[in-house]
Write an enzyme that holds these catalytic residues in place. Structure first.
Site, PDB file in Angstrom:
ATOM      1  N   LEU A 518       0.825  -1.220   0.000  1.00 26.84           N
ATOM      2  CA  LEU A 518       0.000   0.000   0.000  1.00 26.84           C
ATOM      3  C   LEU A 518       0.852   1.259   0.000  1.00 26.84           C
ATOM      4  O   LEU A 518       0.442   2.310  -0.478  1.00 26.84           O
ATOM      5  CB  LEU A 518      -0.907   0.034   1.234  1.00 26.84           C
ATOM      6  CG  LEU A 518      -2.002  -1.014   1.322  1.00 26.84           C
ATOM      7  CD1 LEU A 518      -2.682  -0.957   2.678  1.00 26.84           C
ATOM      8  CD2 LEU A 518      -3.029  -0.819   0.218  1.00 26.84           C
ATOM      9  N   GLY A 519       2.043   1.159   0.589  1.00 30.17           N
ATOM     10  CA  GLY A 519       2.894   2.336   0.643  1.00 30.17           C
ATOM     11  C   GLY A 519       4.234   1.965   1.229  1.00 30.17           C
ATOM     12  O   GLY A 519       4.405   0.894   1.817  1.00 30.17           O
ATOM     13  N   GLY A 521       7.783   3.770   3.156  1.00 32.00           N
ATOM     14  CA  GLY A 521       8.514   4.925   3.658  1.00 32.00           C
ATOM     15  C   GLY A 521       9.939   4.507   3.978  1.00 32.00           C
ATOM     16  O   GLY A 521      10.340   3.361   3.738  1.00 32.00           O
ATOM     17  N   ALA A 522      10.703   5.426   4.524  1.00 33.03           N
ATOM     18  CA  ALA A 522      12.105   5.138   4.805  1.00 33.03           C
ATOM     19  C   ALA A 522      12.241   4.078   5.884  1.00 33.03           C
ATOM     20  O   ALA A 522      13.227   3.348   5.911  1.00 33.03           O
ATOM     21  CB  ALA A 522      12.795   6.421   5.249  1.00 33.03           C
ATOM     22  N   VAL A 526       4.059  -0.811   4.004  1.00 34.66           N
ATOM     23  CA  VAL A 526       2.705  -1.139   4.452  1.00 34.66           C
ATOM     24  C   VAL A 526       2.043  -2.053   3.427  1.00 34.66           C
ATOM     25  O   VAL A 526       2.160  -1.828   2.213  1.00 34.66           O
ATOM     26  CB  VAL A 526       1.860   0.139   4.621  1.00 34.66           C
ATOM     27  CG1 VAL A 526       0.513  -0.210   5.231  1.00 34.66           C
ATOM     28  CG2 VAL A 526       2.581   1.148   5.478  1.00 34.66           C
ATOM     29  N   LYS A 542       1.943  -2.837   8.841  1.00 38.54           N
ATOM     30  CA  LYS A 542       3.149  -2.032   8.645  1.00 38.54           C
ATOM     31  C   LYS A 542       4.347  -2.797   9.166  1.00 38.54           C
ATOM     32  O   LYS A 542       4.412  -3.167  10.343  1.00 38.54           O
ATOM     33  CB  LYS A 542       2.997  -0.695   9.375  1.00 38.54           C
ATOM     34  CG  LYS A 542       4.176   0.234   9.173  1.00 38.54           C
ATOM     35  CD  LYS A 542       3.990   1.566   9.884  1.00 38.54           C
ATOM     36  CE  LYS A 542       2.899   2.395   9.282  1.00 38.54           C
ATOM     37  NZ  LYS A 542       3.394   3.506   8.454  1.00 38.54           N
ATOM     38  N   ASP A 635       6.307  13.806  11.436  1.00 39.73           N
ATOM     39  CA  ASP A 635       6.299  13.570   9.991  1.00 39.73           C
ATOM     40  C   ASP A 635       4.905  13.801   9.411  1.00 39.73           C
ATOM     41  O   ASP A 635       4.372  12.971   8.686  1.00 39.73           O
ATOM     42  CB  ASP A 635       6.800  12.148   9.680  1.00 39.73           C
ATOM     43  CG  ASP A 635       7.253  12.018   8.218  1.00 39.73           C
ATOM     44  OD1 ASP A 635       7.383  13.064   7.530  1.00 39.73           O
ATOM     45  OD2 ASP A 635       7.471  10.882   7.770  1.00 39.73           O
TER      46      ASP A 635
END
Ligand SMILES: *[C@@H]1O[C@H](CO)[C@@H](O)[C@H](O)[C@H]1NC(C)=O
Ligand SMILES: *[C@@H]1O[C@H](CO)[C@@H](O)[C@H](O)[C@H]1NC(C)=O
Ligand SMILES: *[C@@H]1O[C@H](CO)[C@@H](O)[C@H](O)[C@H]1NC(C)=O
Ligand SMILES: *[C@@H]1O[C@H](CO)[C@@H](O)[C@H](O)[C@H]1NC(C)=O
Ligand SMILES: *[C@@H]1O[C@H](CO)[C@@H](O)[C@H](O)[C@H]1NC(C)=O
Ligand SMILES: *[C@@H]1O[C@H](CO)[C@@H](O)[C@H](O)[C@H]1NC(C)=O
Ligand SMILES: *[C@@H]1O[C@H](CO)[C@@H](O)[C@H](O)[C@H]1NC(C)=O
Length: 800
Positions: A518-519, A521-522, A526, A542, A635
């Site tokens: 789904l996504g 990040g650093a 997810v 996640k 963030d």
């Protein structure tokens, strides 16, 4: 022969008089006897004329609590008012409060009293010998004496209208109203002067003093009168009853048409007709005086036919006032207030350096007689434009065949004048460079800063360098006191019962082996998952990288996150803590991230964006002030705000800052922030407080307002590339319309757009203490607190 001649005239006069008195004689059914009254209520009763064509009574004023004491055409739907009582003192239409009463008292006094019974208007100070009153079929309201003589008649006290059968004896005047539905005194007068001349005047509004005449009948003599006769001709008549000036003739028959002549609110004396018996028809103008009013009015003091900075055009029998390019109405509902510049005018301190920020909008045949302050001849058009550009006082250059006029604000008497032949060049600040000030380096600094951050985040080796750099700078993160204290509520050794503990295998199965991403990040990726015993089944799992490896601390942090409950936070459902496998399980948000909602083609409505802004702010307020432990998100960005089925904003990824902590003095949170959303203190040896989230929220808010990313390389214009700078410049130069250019919904809500931009600017102040708290932000967004004017943004001179 000489003797015979007067007789026919005498006889016809006598006949006319007799006929007139027959017509004027009230029939029994419209006699208003002594002791009668009317009360001012909406749709209340009135006194009609025998034919029902006219009525006398109260008319409710549109959009106001009050009534006019008036006479109107009663058989047509719009009940056109032809007379209303005025206040002696000001000449304005008298506004009677609800419940006022007009009464013909038994002693003959005809007066208007307010609900308390105090007299506010009186027809005639004399009450002697009044027998009755009557509303006549001519539209004349009369007080009649015992000898049938007229003691008082409305025809002798006209407001702005005259009717067939009405005669004005010099000196007399009609005063225009303010606008179609506002009966306050306007700017124009029609005067039958005592020298016999019939003259149209402008006034020194709001005073009644005559200013300049713009039309007259050119006839002079004692005892003249203005006649609107029964067949619809309007003329000036001498005392020997001969016509000395025809004002308006060729009227259609009064048998078939209602007629009225009015000094209209636009300054034109108009004769209107309306076909009788056609209730769905409308008044049409059958004669205008003067024919083209725009061309006739030149005031040396005063704005002319239209308001200041506007121009007049007369088209198809109608005068209208418009704003030139770059200008807009001060009040769109009242064009007489004129126009204002939509841009910040040229600075006189830096005229020459500012000159290239302006160009011209050209308008053929347009000029502003009496607005010029400088004049040149035997020059070229280019010279004329340049001389205006080089002069901060010059707002418009007018050029005609070698002649050049410099004109300054406010512009007066503007019109489009074809015979004049020249053209006007309106000096307008260029849109795309409104911000471009060569001295103002902050734009460039900001770009280079963002590029550095951007590239920093591209590769992990650079990323690690930054980590070291941050570590060396001994950045200290404060967690608002809770950090070092053993708070029994926040450090349970086991997560609370409301969180489920999943096995890694369960999650591998639920996510089908981590297939649907789904996504990313650093610090995490997810995945979408399906877990049968979770309400709704769908979850977002996640997978964390670089986490705090100490299981006890991990669980403590997870537990803390698990204790947050707020409508605007994504709910944590459970976790997995098996050695290196550290995962969090969240509820699934069907509408995805705010980033895809706002930055992609299908733009959300202004209303939805406002709701999202308020929701996000409330979620942050909860994290900062309302939950058990203070959580700094670190963030905030549109990728970390999710939307549920009903587009309710929910903040995700909160609490991770602490989860990802490496040790007390050096934390990865320091570089968690995402380019474009991070506050300056990240880069300085300054404590990190909740105000870093306020900064990021400010950026997010501006993005929401404008539906674009803070940093958009695809925008060619360098000055628009960074939204926070562009928004600030638009605010500074009062061109906020540019931020919501294609957004009709936002454009009709400019007040809120302005407030929201101001809130955004407050949030992104360099000095953390200058930024508002999230509580204040929520109050301002919801309109419970006024938004003060934000200070200037400091230029970014400090290097980090
Ligand atoms: C008065 O009449 C108008 C038009 O017929 C109507 O719309 C309005 O509701 C009436 N007002 C009252 C208070 O009866
Ligand atoms: C005027 O007064 C009447 C009677 O007191 C009341 O019913 C009505 O609502 C009032 N109208 C307005 C517009 O205030
Ligand atoms: C009205 O009548 C009173 C008394 O009858 C008289 O004194 C007064 O002059 C009259 N006024 C007018 C204007 O006729
Ligand atoms: C009518 O216009 C006058 C002058 O601008 C203003 O003061 C007044 O409030 C207006 N009245 C209404 C009902 O709009
Ligand atoms: C009205 O005036 C016009 C022009 O003077 C004239 O032709 C007409 O006969 C007049 N009508 C009446 C009823 O006096
Ligand atoms: C009526 O008066 C006008 C101007 O006062 C004059 O020119 C005209 O000759 C007079 N006509 C008659 C018939 O006396
Ligand atoms: C003035 O500048 C604007 C944009 O800055 C541009 O759209 C317009 O065409 C320019 N006008 C002239 C006459 O050059």
């Amino acid at each position: 022969m000489a003797l015979e001649k007067p007789y026919p005239i005498f006889l016809s006069l006598l006949l006319a008089l007799l006929l007139h008195s027959v017509v004027a004689q009230p029939s029994k059914n419209n006699i208003i006897s002594l002791g009668t009254s009317l009360t001012a209520v909406e749709n209340g009763s009135f006194w009609p004329s025998p034919s029902g064509d006219f009525a006398f009574g109260f008319r409710k004023i549109e959009k106001e609590d009050g009534f006019l004491l008036a006479i109107w055409f009663n058989k047509i739907p719009d009940k056109t008012i032809v007379w209303s009582a005025v206040l002696e003192t000001t000449g304005d239409a008298l506004v009677a409060p609800n419940g006022s009463k007009v009464e013909l008292k038994s002693d003959g006094l005809f007066q208007l009293v307010d609900p308390e019974g105090d007299q506010i208007w009186i027809a005639s100070p004399s009450r002697n010998g009044t027998d009755h009153a009557a509303m006549l079929d001519t539209g004349n309201f009369v007080l009649v004496g015992h000898e049938s003589q007229n003691l008082w008649q409305s025809f002798d006290h006209p407001s702005d209208t005259i009717l067939p059968g009405q005669v004005l004896h010099s000196p007399a005047q009609l005063v225009s109203r303010y606008s179609q539905n506002n009966f306050s005194r306007g700017k124009f007068l029609l005067r039958l002067q005592d020298d016999g001349n019939l003259v149209l005047w402008t006034t020194h509004y709001p005073m009644t003093l005559a200013n300049i005449p713009y039309w007259d009948s050119h006839v002079f003599g004692d005892g003249f009168s203005l006649v609107f006769n029964q067949t619809g001709s309007i003329f000036v008549q001498s005392s020997n009853k001969s016509m000395v000036a025809s004002i308006s003739s060729n009227a259609p028959s009064t048998q078939d048409f209602y007629q009225r002549a009015i000094i209209d609110y636009d300054g034109v004396f108009k004769r209107y007709t309306y076909p009788k018996g056609h209730s769905s028809s409308a008044w049409s103008v059958s004669h205008n005086i003067p024919e083209d009013i725009c061309n006739k009015i030149v005031e040396y003091t005063g704005s002319g036919a239209c308001g200041f900075n506007s121009y007049c055009i007369f088209d198809d029998g109608m005068k209208s006032c418009r704003c030139p390019d770059g200008y807009s109405f001060v009040d769109p509902n009242d064009v007489k207030k004129g126009c204002k510049q939509n841009f910040v005018p040229q600075s006189c301190d830096e005229t020459s350096s500012e000159a290239h920020h302006f160009n011209f909008s050209e308008m053929q045949y347009t000029h502003f007689p009496s607005s010029y302050y400088d004049y040149f001849y035997q020059v070229s058009e280019d010279w004329c434009k340049q001389v205006c550009l080089d002069d901060c006082h010059c707002a418009v250059a007018v050029f005609r065949a070698g002649e050049c006029w410099k004109e300054n604000l406010p512009l007066k008497n503007g019109l489009i004048d074809t015979p004049f032949g020249g053209k006007a060049f309106f000096k307008i600040r260029k849109v795309d460079s409104s911000a471009l000030d060569p001295e103002n380096v902050h734009v460039k600094n900001h770009i280079s800063k963002l590029i550095v951050i951007g590239s920093t985040f591209l590769g992990s080796s650079v990323f690690l360098n930054l980590l070291l750099l941050v570590a060396r700078s001994k950045l200290v993160v404060y967690w608002s006191g809770h950090n070092n204290q053993e708070d029994p509520k926040t450090s349970p050794s086991r997560p609370r019962m409301n969180l489920r503990s999943f096995t890694y295998d369960e999650l591998v199965e639920g996510t089908n082996g981590f297939t649907e991403e789904l996504g990313r990040g650093a610090f995490s990726t997810v995945y979408k998952g399906v877990l049968p015993d979770i309400p709704g089944n769908l979850v977002a799992v996640k997978k964390l990288k670089m986490v705090n490896e100490i299981d006890k601390e991990f669980e403590a942090e997870v537990s803390a996150i698990g204790q947050t409950h707020h409508r605007n936070l994504v709910k944590l459902l459970g976790f997995c803590n098996e050695g290196e496998h550290k995962l969090l399980v969240y509820e699934f948000m069907s509408k995805g991230t705010l980033a895809s909602f706002v930055f992609e083609d299908q733009k959300p409505s202004w209303h939805q964006r406002v709701q999202v802004a308020i929701g996000t702010a409330k979620g942050l307020l909860y994290l900062h002030e309302e939950c058990n432990i203070q959580i700094i998100h670190c963030d905030i960005k549109p990728q970390n705000v999710l939307l549920d089925d009903s587009y309710i904003a929910k903040i995700s990824d909160f609490g991770l800052a602490k989860l990802l902590k490496i040790d007390q003095t050096m934390t990865t949170t320091a570089i968690r922030g995402t380019k474009g959303y991070v506050a300056d203190e990240w880069f300085k040896n300054k404590p990190i407080t909740v105000k870093v989230d306020v900064y990021s929220f400010g950026v997010l808010l501006l993005e929401l307002i404008c539906c674009r990313k803070n940093f958009d390389m695809n925008i060619e214009d360098e000055h628009k590339m960074i939204l926070i700078d562009w928004a600030y410049d638009c605010f500074h130069y009062r061109r906020l319309d540019l931020l919501v250019e294609d957004d009709d919904e936002a454009q009709i809500d400019m007040k809120k757009v302005e407030e929201y931009v101001m809130i955004g600017i407050w949030c992104i102040q360099d000095d953390p203490s200058a930024r508002p708290t999230m509580k204040q932000v929520v109050q301002m967004l919801e309109g419970f607190m006024d938004v003060p004017n934000p200070p200037d943004l400091p230029s970014f001179t400090n290097q980090w």
